[in-house]
Design a protein around this motif. Structure first.
Motif, PDB file in Angstrom:
ATOM      1  N   TYR A   1       0.819  -1.210   0.000  1.00  0.00           N
ATOM      2  CA  TYR A   1       0.000   0.000   0.000  1.00  0.00           C
ATOM      3  C   TYR A   1       0.855   1.262   0.000  1.00  0.00           C
ATOM      4  O   TYR A   1       0.538   2.244  -0.697  1.00  0.00           O
ATOM      5  CB  TYR A   1      -0.941  -0.001   1.211  1.00  0.00           C
ATOM      6  CG  TYR A   1      -2.249  -0.705   0.933  1.00  0.00           C
ATOM      7  CD1 TYR A   1      -3.371   0.000   0.543  1.00  0.00           C
ATOM      8  CD2 TYR A   1      -2.364  -2.085   1.059  1.00  0.00           C
ATOM      9  CE1 TYR A   1      -4.577  -0.639   0.282  1.00  0.00           C
ATOM     10  CE2 TYR A   1      -3.560  -2.747   0.801  1.00  0.00           C
ATOM     11  CZ  TYR A   1      -4.669  -2.005   0.413  1.00  0.00           C
ATOM     12  OH  TYR A   1      -5.862  -2.635   0.143  1.00  0.00           O
TER      13      TYR A   1
ATOM     14  N   LEU B   1      -7.768  -1.926  -5.325  1.00  0.00           N
ATOM     15  CA  LEU B   1      -8.238  -0.563  -5.588  1.00  0.00           C
ATOM     16  C   LEU B   1      -9.102  -0.505  -6.849  1.00  0.00           C
ATOM     17  O   LEU B   1      -9.050  -1.398  -7.703  1.00  0.00           O
ATOM     18  CB  LEU B   1      -7.049   0.387  -5.725  1.00  0.00           C
ATOM     19  CG  LEU B   1      -6.079   0.440  -4.539  1.00  0.00           C
ATOM     20  CD1 LEU B   1      -4.955   1.432  -4.808  1.00  0.00           C
ATOM     21  CD2 LEU B   1      -6.797   0.810  -3.239  1.00  0.00           C
ATOM     22  N   SER B   2      -9.862   0.565  -6.978  1.00  0.00           N
ATOM     23  CA  SER B   2     -10.796   0.738  -8.101  1.00  0.00           C
ATOM     24  C   SER B   2     -10.088   1.437  -9.262  1.00  0.00           C
ATOM     25  O   SER B   2     -10.216   2.652  -9.451  1.00  0.00           O
ATOM     26  CB  SER B   2     -12.014   1.555  -7.654  1.00  0.00           C
ATOM     27  OG  SER B   2     -12.603   0.986  -6.509  1.00  0.00           O
TER      28      SER B   2
ATOM     29  N   SER C   1      -8.181  10.037  -6.174  1.00  0.00           N
ATOM     30  CA  SER C   1      -9.140   9.055  -5.654  1.00  0.00           C
ATOM     31  C   SER C   1      -8.445   7.780  -5.197  1.00  0.00           C
ATOM     32  O   SER C   1      -8.792   7.201  -4.148  1.00  0.00           O
ATOM     33  CB  SER C   1     -10.180   8.712  -6.727  1.00  0.00           C
ATOM     34  OG  SER C   1     -10.933   9.846  -7.088  1.00  0.00           O
ATOM     35  N   LEU C   2      -7.447   7.323  -5.962  1.00  0.00           N
ATOM     36  CA  LEU C   2      -6.740   6.093  -5.604  1.00  0.00           C
ATOM     37  C   LEU C   2      -5.945   6.265  -4.308  1.00  0.00           C
ATOM     38  O   LEU C   2      -5.868   5.345  -3.484  1.00  0.00           O
ATOM     39  CB  LEU C   2      -5.813   5.664  -6.742  1.00  0.00           C
ATOM     40  CG  LEU C   2      -6.502   5.141  -8.001  1.00  0.00           C
ATOM     41  CD1 LEU C   2      -5.479   4.905  -9.112  1.00  0.00           C
ATOM     42  CD2 LEU C   2      -7.279   3.851  -7.714  1.00  0.00           C
TER      43      LEU C   2
ATOM     44  N   ARG D   1      -6.717   8.330  -1.855  1.00  0.00           N
ATOM     45  CA  ARG D   1      -7.710   8.324  -0.768  1.00  0.00           C
ATOM     46  C   ARG D   1      -8.155   6.893  -0.435  1.00  0.00           C
ATOM     47  O   ARG D   1      -8.256   6.503   0.733  1.00  0.00           O
ATOM     48  CB  ARG D   1      -8.932   9.160  -1.170  1.00  0.00           C
ATOM     49  CG  ARG D   1      -8.714  10.648  -1.173  1.00  0.00           C
ATOM     50  CD  ARG D   1     -10.047  11.387  -1.226  1.00  0.00           C
ATOM     51  NE  ARG D   1      -9.834  12.806  -1.377  1.00  0.00           N
ATOM     52  CZ  ARG D   1      -9.854  13.463  -2.538  1.00  0.00           C
ATOM     53  NH1 ARG D   1     -10.105  12.808  -3.663  1.00  0.00           N
ATOM     54  NH2 ARG D   1      -9.637  14.766  -2.587  1.00  0.00           N
ATOM     55  N   GLU D   2      -8.414   6.117  -1.482  1.00  0.00           N
ATOM     56  CA  GLU D   2      -8.860   4.749  -1.279  1.00  0.00           C
ATOM     57  C   GLU D   2      -7.783   3.914  -0.601  1.00  0.00           C
ATOM     58  O   GLU D   2      -8.061   3.117   0.310  1.00  0.00           O
ATOM     59  CB  GLU D   2      -9.266   4.127  -2.616  1.00  0.00           C
ATOM     60  CG  GLU D   2      -9.917   2.762  -2.482  1.00  0.00           C
ATOM     61  CD  GLU D   2     -10.328   2.166  -3.821  1.00  0.00           C
ATOM     62  OE1 GLU D   2     -10.808   1.012  -3.820  1.00  0.00           O
ATOM     63  OE2 GLU D   2     -10.172   2.846  -4.872  1.00  0.00           O
TER      64      GLU D   2
ATOM     65  N   GLY E   1      -7.452   4.797   3.025  1.00  0.00           N
ATOM     66  CA  GLY E   1      -8.598   4.270   3.761  1.00  0.00           C
ATOM     67  C   GLY E   1      -8.510   2.776   4.029  1.00  0.00           C
ATOM     68  O   GLY E   1      -9.083   2.273   5.003  1.00  0.00           O
ATOM     69  N   LYS E   2      -7.794   2.035   3.187  1.00  0.00           N
ATOM     70  CA  LYS E   2      -7.727   0.570   3.308  1.00  0.00           C
ATOM     71  C   LYS E   2      -6.400   0.058   3.854  1.00  0.00           C
ATOM     72  O   LYS E   2      -6.261  -1.148   4.090  1.00  0.00           O
ATOM     73  CB  LYS E   2      -7.955  -0.073   1.936  1.00  0.00           C
ATOM     74  CG  LYS E   2      -9.360   0.091   1.381  1.00  0.00           C
ATOM     75  CD  LYS E   2      -9.484  -0.593   0.025  1.00  0.00           C
ATOM     76  CE  LYS E   2     -10.909  -0.543  -0.516  1.00  0.00           C
ATOM     77  NZ  LYS E   2     -11.005  -1.200  -1.848  1.00  0.00           N
TER      78      LYS E   2
END
Length: 359
Positions: free
Chosen positions: A94, A238-239, A266-267, A269-270, A273-274
């Protein structure tokens, strides 16, 4: 029939951050053919595997290119880890991903500034690079370096981010996203930008695929390929969605990178968060014995890494194919039929990195 002439472009040219030479065959002001000549800054970095052991070589791989250094470190380290059968801590995956997406933001902002400068849009250039400084400050705070981070190692990463630091990263990208909106609007809507980039340097989807284009150059022609979908580092959690445009012109290549900036926010932030708790690296014993080939998505496109070891501390072979290497043939195709005045901008829209290409 119009008279043909041949003029040199580069290796020293005001719009080129690094040296590349083209012989342009012209009919009046129209480019009929472009003949590239590269090899001005060969440094022999791949041969240094003979002089530096596989752990030390991480720092050589990162210096293939400053702007892409984080990605080169990830690609090299993951290749060696696969050869050695190492499973690094998930937190390290990460952290690598967060730094990689920060590097993508840094690279795209730098490129947008160079493009604006090539158009003579100095205020846009200064604003892009002012925003880039915020990412460099975050690199300095989280890794200790502003361009070359040197946080990747075989077995994980060397530095961690605590909760306070991760929150600082979130605050910075939120501020960046807010301040970036006027810049994005200008790049997408301003008459000066549109008049210079729209319908210039068109590369069709078929041409992009057959000539081996990668990254934003490929996706701007409508091909939805992004090496992050292969799931290295933490991208499988991740998305990630490939960002594409259909027109294949200079403007489309610009828009893809602009949208990728927002995607990177966005990535990050994701990922924050994870991100799991735990160690950031593992002990590494023994030497690489075997070979491995992997792909990653650098800011400029897909990069390919190959390592081969035979149980010694020094690798037998390290090979790297960089995005610009792949994008030069499509660039030569794009140049055909364009006007001489558009050549500098067209070259910049592939975001050339000659340092990566000529190792």
């Amino acid at each position: 029939m119009a008279k043909r002439s041949i003029i040199p472009f580069g290796p020293q040219h005001p719009v080129l951050p690094e040296p590349v030479h083209l012989d342009l065959v012209l009919e009046d002001e129209t480019v009929v053919e472009a003949i590239p000549s590269i090899g001005f800054i060969h440094r022999g970095l791949e041969k240094l595997v003979e002089k530096r052991d596989f752990k030390q070589y991480v720092y050589i791989a990162e210096r293939v290119c400053g702007i892409c250094s984080c990605g080169h470190g990830i690609g090299y380290c993951e290749s060696v880890e696969k050869v050695m059968g190492l499973e690094i801590p998930r937190r390290a995956d990460y952290l690598r991903t967060i730094w990689m997406e920060m590097s993508r933001i840094h690279s795209h902002l730098l490129w947008l500034g160079l493009l604006a400068d090539a158009m003579g849009f100095e205020s846009l250039f200064m604003e892009s690079w002012r925003l880039r400084e915020k990412i460099l400050d975050m690199f300095d705070a989280t890794a200790g370096g502003r361009v070359i981070l040197s946080v990747n190692c075989v077995g994980g990463v060397l530095k961690d981010m605590d909760g306070t630091m991760l929150q600082a990263v979130l605050d910075t990208i939120q501020e960046l996203e807010k301040e970036l909106k006027p810049v994005l609007h200008t790049f997408m809507k301003d008459y000066t930008v549109l008049s210079r980039l729209k319908d210039t340097g068109i590369l069709t989807k078929e041409q992009a695929v057959s000539l081996g284009a990668v990254g934003p150059t490929l996706r701007a022609s409508g091909e939805a390929y992004d090496a992050r979908l292969l799931g290295y580092a933490a991208y499988n959690d991740l998305s990630v969605e490939p960002i594409t445009e259909q027109d294949g012109d200079c403007y489309a290549r610009c828009v893809v990178r602009l949208k990728e900036l927002l995607q990177s926010f966005s990535l990050i932030r994701e990922a924050i968060g994870k991100i799991p708790h735990g160690p950031i690296n593992i002990p590494v014993k023994g030497n690489p014995d075997g070979e491995f080939f992997m792909r990653i998505e650098q800011p400029r496109g897909e990069a390919i890494y190959y390592v081969k070891g035979s149980g010694k501390k020094n690798l037998d072979r390290f090979r790297l194919r960089t995005p610009t290497t792949s994008n030069i043939p499509p660039m030569v195709e794009m140049l055909k039929g364009c006007q001489l005045a558009d050549v500098p901008l067209l070259i910049l829209t592939i975001d050339p990195c000659i340092s990566c290409t000529e190792r």
